[in-house]
Design a protein around this motif. Sequence first.
Motif, PDB file in Angstrom:
ATOM      1  N   VAL A 106     -31.649  79.961  18.529  1.00  0.00           N
ATOM      2  CA  VAL A 106     -30.474  79.756  19.644  1.00  0.00           C
ATOM      3  C   VAL A 106     -29.771  78.410  19.214  1.00  0.00           C
ATOM      4  O   VAL A 106     -28.603  78.564  19.125  1.00  0.00           O
ATOM      5  CB  VAL A 106     -30.871  80.007  20.810  1.00  0.00           C
ATOM      6  CG1 VAL A 106     -29.790  79.704  21.884  1.00  0.00           C
ATOM      7  CG2 VAL A 106     -31.558  81.147  21.026  1.00  0.00           C
ATOM      8  N   GLU A 110     -25.581  78.019  18.293  1.00  0.00           N
ATOM      9  CA  GLU A 110     -24.553  77.381  18.987  1.00  0.00           C
ATOM     10  C   GLU A 110     -23.958  76.377  18.106  1.00  0.00           C
ATOM     11  O   GLU A 110     -22.599  76.161  17.936  1.00  0.00           O
ATOM     12  CB  GLU A 110     -25.414  76.695  20.071  1.00  0.00           C
ATOM     13  CG  GLU A 110     -24.487  75.848  20.887  1.00  0.00           C
ATOM     14  CD  GLU A 110     -23.317  76.441  21.530  1.00  0.00           C
ATOM     15  OE1 GLU A 110     -22.626  75.704  22.039  1.00  0.00           O
ATOM     16  OE2 GLU A 110     -23.418  77.601  21.730  1.00  0.00           O
ATOM     17  N   VAL A 125     -22.174  87.594  19.211  1.00  0.00           N
ATOM     18  CA  VAL A 125     -23.333  87.368  18.655  1.00  0.00           C
ATOM     19  C   VAL A 125     -24.425  88.439  18.671  1.00  0.00           C
ATOM     20  O   VAL A 125     -24.765  88.993  19.699  1.00  0.00           O
ATOM     21  CB  VAL A 125     -23.713  86.058  19.562  1.00  0.00           C
ATOM     22  CG1 VAL A 125     -25.195  85.682  19.046  1.00  0.00           C
ATOM     23  CG2 VAL A 125     -22.750  84.995  19.616  1.00  0.00           C
ATOM     24  N   TRP A 165     -30.348  78.580  25.226  1.00  0.00           N
ATOM     25  CA  TRP A 165     -28.793  79.637  25.454  1.00  0.00           C
ATOM     26  C   TRP A 165     -27.878  79.218  26.548  1.00  0.00           C
ATOM     27  O   TRP A 165     -26.676  79.091  26.460  1.00  0.00           O
ATOM     28  CB  TRP A 165     -29.307  80.981  25.393  1.00  0.00           C
ATOM     29  CG  TRP A 165     -28.236  82.289  25.369  1.00  0.00           C
ATOM     30  CD1 TRP A 165     -27.338  82.187  25.668  1.00  0.00           C
ATOM     31  CD2 TRP A 165     -28.269  82.766  24.037  1.00  0.00           C
ATOM     32  NE1 TRP A 165     -26.441  83.103  25.164  1.00  0.00           N
ATOM     33  CE2 TRP A 165     -27.205  83.618  23.827  1.00  0.00           C
ATOM     34  CE3 TRP A 165     -29.281  83.278  22.828  1.00  0.00           C
ATOM     35  CZ2 TRP A 165     -26.885  84.601  22.936  1.00  0.00           C
ATOM     36  CZ3 TRP A 165     -28.644  84.223  21.844  1.00  0.00           C
ATOM     37  CH2 TRP A 165     -27.389  84.931  22.023  1.00  0.00           C
ATOM     38  N   SER A 168     -25.932  76.098  26.342  1.00  0.00           N
ATOM     39  CA  SER A 168     -25.218  76.132  25.068  1.00  0.00           C
ATOM     40  C   SER A 168     -23.675  76.503  25.600  1.00  0.00           C
ATOM     41  O   SER A 168     -23.696  77.609  25.889  1.00  0.00           O
ATOM     42  CB  SER A 168     -25.677  76.962  23.890  1.00  0.00           C
ATOM     43  OG  SER A 168     -26.981  76.560  23.667  1.00  0.00           O
ATOM     44  N   LEU A 171     -22.359  79.668  23.406  1.00  0.00           N
ATOM     45  CA  LEU A 171     -23.225  81.257  23.616  1.00  0.00           C
ATOM     46  C   LEU A 171     -23.072  81.566  24.934  1.00  0.00           C
ATOM     47  O   LEU A 171     -23.056  82.511  25.148  1.00  0.00           O
ATOM     48  CB  LEU A 171     -24.743  80.550  23.184  1.00  0.00           C
ATOM     49  CG  LEU A 171     -24.861  80.765  21.753  1.00  0.00           C
ATOM     50  CD1 LEU A 171     -26.403  79.976  21.509  1.00  0.00           C
ATOM     51  CD2 LEU A 171     -24.875  81.902  20.991  1.00  0.00           C
ATOM     52  N   THR A 176     -18.040  85.375  25.509  1.00  0.00           N
ATOM     53  CA  THR A 176     -18.952  85.856  24.469  1.00  0.00           C
ATOM     54  C   THR A 176     -19.766  87.157  24.552  1.00  0.00           C
ATOM     55  O   THR A 176     -20.618  87.040  25.448  1.00  0.00           O
ATOM     56  CB  THR A 176     -19.776  84.627  23.871  1.00  0.00           C
ATOM     57  OG1 THR A 176     -18.759  83.327  23.548  1.00  0.00           O
ATOM     58  CG2 THR A 176     -20.707  84.860  22.690  1.00  0.00           C
ATOM     59  N   LYS A 178     -22.706  89.220  23.987  1.00  0.00           N
ATOM     60  CA  LYS A 178     -24.135  89.200  23.307  1.00  0.00           C
ATOM     61  C   LYS A 178     -24.906  90.512  23.231  1.00  0.00           C
ATOM     62  O   LYS A 178     -24.705  91.073  24.150  1.00  0.00           O
ATOM     63  CB  LYS A 178     -24.818  88.020  24.232  1.00  0.00           C
ATOM     64  CG  LYS A 178     -24.290  86.929  24.508  1.00  0.00           C
ATOM     65  CD  LYS A 178     -23.644  86.456  25.701  1.00  0.00           C
ATOM     66  CE  LYS A 178     -22.888  85.318  26.054  1.00  0.00           C
ATOM     67  NZ  LYS A 178     -22.247  85.057  27.507  1.00  0.00           N
TER      68      LYS A 178
END
Length: 339
Positions: A106, A110, A125, A165, A168, A171, A176, A178
């Motif tokens: 992780v 980042e 991601v 996570w 960050s 992230l 974003t 995921k």
Amino acid sequence: KQGDATPIDVLLIVDASDSMTSSRVKNVNSAINTLKNQLENAEIPAEIYMSAVTFNGPTRTGSESSSQSSRNGDAWVSEEWTTLDSFDFQLSTAECNGGTNWQAGVRKGEEQLTERANVNSKKYVIFLTDGDPTFRYYGNDSSKTTGTGTGDYWGNNYDAAVNEWNSSANLSDPRTVKYVVDATGTSTNQCDDFARAIAGTELAGNNSTALNNSFKQIADNITAPSYTNVSIYDTLSEYAEFADNPNLIVYADNEILAADEYTYRINRNNGTIRVDLLNGEALEKDVTYKITFDIVPSQKAYEDYAANDENDRYKEQIQIQVIRQVPTNRDFIPMNVRM
């Protein structure tokens, strides 16, 4: 108006622990090829960049009360950001050894996203693992690792990954997208919990078919149309003009957008209106946007009507009739008003 196609960044964070057997490595590489081929075949106008990070952990077991040196932070960049056609990352069985430090993957992920932080792109991601975390950083120091290397009885390794996570900036950004791909032999609760904890989507990857299908699904989601900087334009006919208070309303389907979610400009001289949607952000999928505003008949509308009927009383009637008809709906595909 069709907006600009948003650039796309795809980051892979891939488990390279010793439980990644040759068959699992083969499945992962096949899925990565599927993802790349699907993206290439889609021929979307957006530029696509990809990068890959891999992670593992110490090769020795440890304990919860002590630490050992990590192996170069237990994570590394396997392929720097590059264009889709140049991306050629493949996981190697030779590098798959040691334990599983999710937190390390992780943190390195980042760092990679930070390199593209100034790019106005849609970021995806994909976190792929074949087992629960068995290590974490000791005191948040990436040079030291702690954990038994055989499990996560107290959930400390998992908690460290979640906290890493969600603390960050890139992230955890809600923009974003995921994915957590569970490549274990059987689905694990921690992968499911991890996906929920980071506001992501868990996908199956316990065999070759499941893994390829999951990566196909990701490719389909990535290549779905996404447009930014979208504006709605309209031009009134010569028989209409904007009311003193246009009372503009912008809708996303049947919901009224807040005033801070768009800007607009009206030019009364040439009878045009422009609405910039969502402050330049991407339009939501499967949502229809429309605007409404108030208009009144122009002087030319009165004059032409009067010219077609010499009785002035009709001029007063048309004024009353038209004003009662406003507001006039304007759909996403504008149409001129005739009166």
